[in-house]
Design an enzyme around this catalytic site. Structure first.
Site, PDB file in Angstrom:
ATOM      1  N   MET A 180      -6.560   1.343  19.117  1.00 62.06           N
ATOM      2  CA  MET A 180      -6.432   1.332  17.662  1.00 62.06           C
ATOM      3  C   MET A 180      -5.782   2.594  17.091  1.00 62.06           C
ATOM      4  SD  MET A 180      -7.631  -1.619  17.238  1.00 62.06           S
ATOM      5  CE  MET A 180      -7.450  -1.640  15.478  1.00 62.06           C
ATOM      6  N   LYS A 236       0.873  -1.179   0.000  1.00 63.12           N
ATOM      7  CA  LYS A 236       0.000   0.000   0.000  1.00 63.12           C
ATOM      8  C   LYS A 236       0.902   1.217   0.000  1.00 63.12           C
ATOM      9  CE  LYS A 236      -2.453   1.614   3.668  1.00 63.12           C
ATOM     10  NZ  LYS A 236      -3.596   1.781   4.595  1.00 63.12           N
ATOM     11  N   ASP A 257      -0.206   4.421  16.109  1.00 67.03           N
ATOM     12  CA  ASP A 257       0.464   3.744  14.993  1.00 67.03           C
ATOM     13  C   ASP A 257       1.771   4.436  14.638  1.00 67.03           C
ATOM     14  OD1 ASP A 257      -0.591   6.079  14.037  1.00 67.03           O
ATOM     15  OD2 ASP A 257      -1.774   5.173  12.424  1.00 67.03           O
ATOM     16  N   LYS A 303       2.973   8.497  19.866  1.00 62.39           N
ATOM     17  CA  LYS A 303       1.532   8.537  20.139  1.00 62.39           C
ATOM     18  C   LYS A 303       1.206   7.655  21.343  1.00 62.39           C
ATOM     19  CE  LYS A 303      -0.544   9.406  15.576  1.00 62.39           C
ATOM     20  NZ  LYS A 303      -1.355   8.790  14.508  1.00 62.39           N
TER      21      LYS A 303
END
Ligand code: NAD
Length: 321
Positions: free
Chosen positions: A219, A67, A222, A226
């Site tokens: 979730m 991706k 990433d 963070k």
């Protein structure tokens, strides 16, 4: 080569197909049949953009590709385009020839929601009734919609750093016919499942906001730096992830590991639970925590699924290449 443009994805891809694709590839990763390549992410010094590649190879599903994309912060204001932009490329693992080009924007949201859903299926208590949401942005709506399908939830509670965004998730709960209540963070103690999906760099959800027996899906984290939940929560919980290497470097576990509260060996790939080589939840009082960092193989899995669906429907665009 087949092309499935972004505008076709919503009509082709279902939450169920995304769930199956992600569950299967997590299992393949834990069995050693699929692996992710090192992630490239660069500030390109143009339009303040962050651009990169996430790729991998799934020998079980014969899915090879990447991706490409990232974040263009000025898109919305300057051009009316969404800020996150990505495209998936799939290759024939037998020949190296390009097989497909697939719009990756909606697929990213669906595969991320599928990941927390897979964790709820395998780790939450079967009698879970109250679903807590921390976060109310773009991803949160997809997360909530998918999670509601995993258990017979009879209430959704939500907290967001920007309370004016809470109607985004209230709308999803309303559409599903499940009552919604805005709460303070300590109100999350009534939740049996909590999904945290924010872009925060400091924790909101503290260890004492989470009750015994809860399943927490983190979730949002990433990237290095963070953080959504207090590191002490990971020390209290049994920790699972999509990929251990990402969890301890760019995922939620990075902080607990850096502080010496947990070790790398305390983090288990969720695929091991799916494959039955790890027991998963042990008892109704255990807190389970899924650190969903987002791996390239998830993108490839949902893109391959959508190419199959488009080919079956005859809606894929075929070009000689
Ligand atoms: P968004 O901009 O639409 O929403 C951001 C959310 O974070 C909002 O709820 C906002 O109120 C909250 N927030 C912002 N600052 C905060 C703070 N200081 N403290 C607490 N909350 C704060 O973003 P989105 O598209 O919903 O993405 C959310 C996060 O998910 C991002 O960090 C993104 O990188 C991450 N993400 C992860 C994956 C994965 O696979 N794990 C995939 C896609 C996106």
């Amino acid at each position: 080569m087949l092309i499935v443009p972004e505008r076709h994805i919503a009509d082709l891809m279902t939450r169920e197909a995304a769930f199956d694709a992600v569950e299967r590839v997590f299992a393949a990763m834990a069995a050693g049949d699929a692996y992710n390549f090192p992630v490239v992410r660069e500030a390109i010094g143009h339009e303040d953009a962050l651009y990169g590649f996430k790729g991998g190879f799934d020998r079980a599903g014969l899915t090879l590709g990447l991706k490409a994309g990232g974040y263009w912060p000025n898109n919305l204001e300057k051009r009316g385009l969404i800020n996150h932009q990505s495209t998936v490329f799939l290759f024939d693992p037998d020949t190296g020839k390009v097989k497909a080009m697939v719009g990756g924007n909606l697929l990213t949201a669906l595969r991320t929601a599928a990941a927390s859903s897979v964790s709820i299926k395998h780790l939450a208590r079967t009698d879970a009734r109250v679903l807590g949401m921390v976060g109310a942005g773009h991803q949160a709506t997809f997360q909530l919609r998918a999670a509601l399908e995993q258990r017979s939830f009879d209430k959704v509670i939500g907290w967001n750093y920007h309370p004016e965004m809470l109607p985004n998730i209230q709308k999803v709960a309303d559409e599903a016919g499940v009552p919604f209540e805005a709460v303070e963070l300590d109100g999350m103690r009534q939740a049996d499942v909590i999904i945290s999906i924010t872009s925060a760099f400091a924790p909101s959800l503290m260890a004492d906001h989470v009750s015994p027996g809860c399943h927490v899906a983190c979730m949002g984290t990433d990237t290095k730096g963070k953080q959504e939940v207090e590191a002490a929560l990971l020390a209290r919980a049994t920790v699972f992830t999509d990929e251990v290497a990402q969890s301890i470097t760019i995922g939620e576990a990075q902080h607990a590991v850096a502080q010496g509260l947990i070790a790398e060996s305390d983090v288990t790939q969720i695929g091991a639970v799916i494959n039955g080589t790890h027991p998963g939840r042990e008892g109704d009082d255990q807190i389970t925590l899924f650190d969903g960092t987002g791996v390239g193989l998830q993108d490839l899995a949902v893109a391959a699924a959508v190419v199959d669906l488009a080919a079956k429907k005859g809606s894929a665009i075929e070009v000689d290449f």
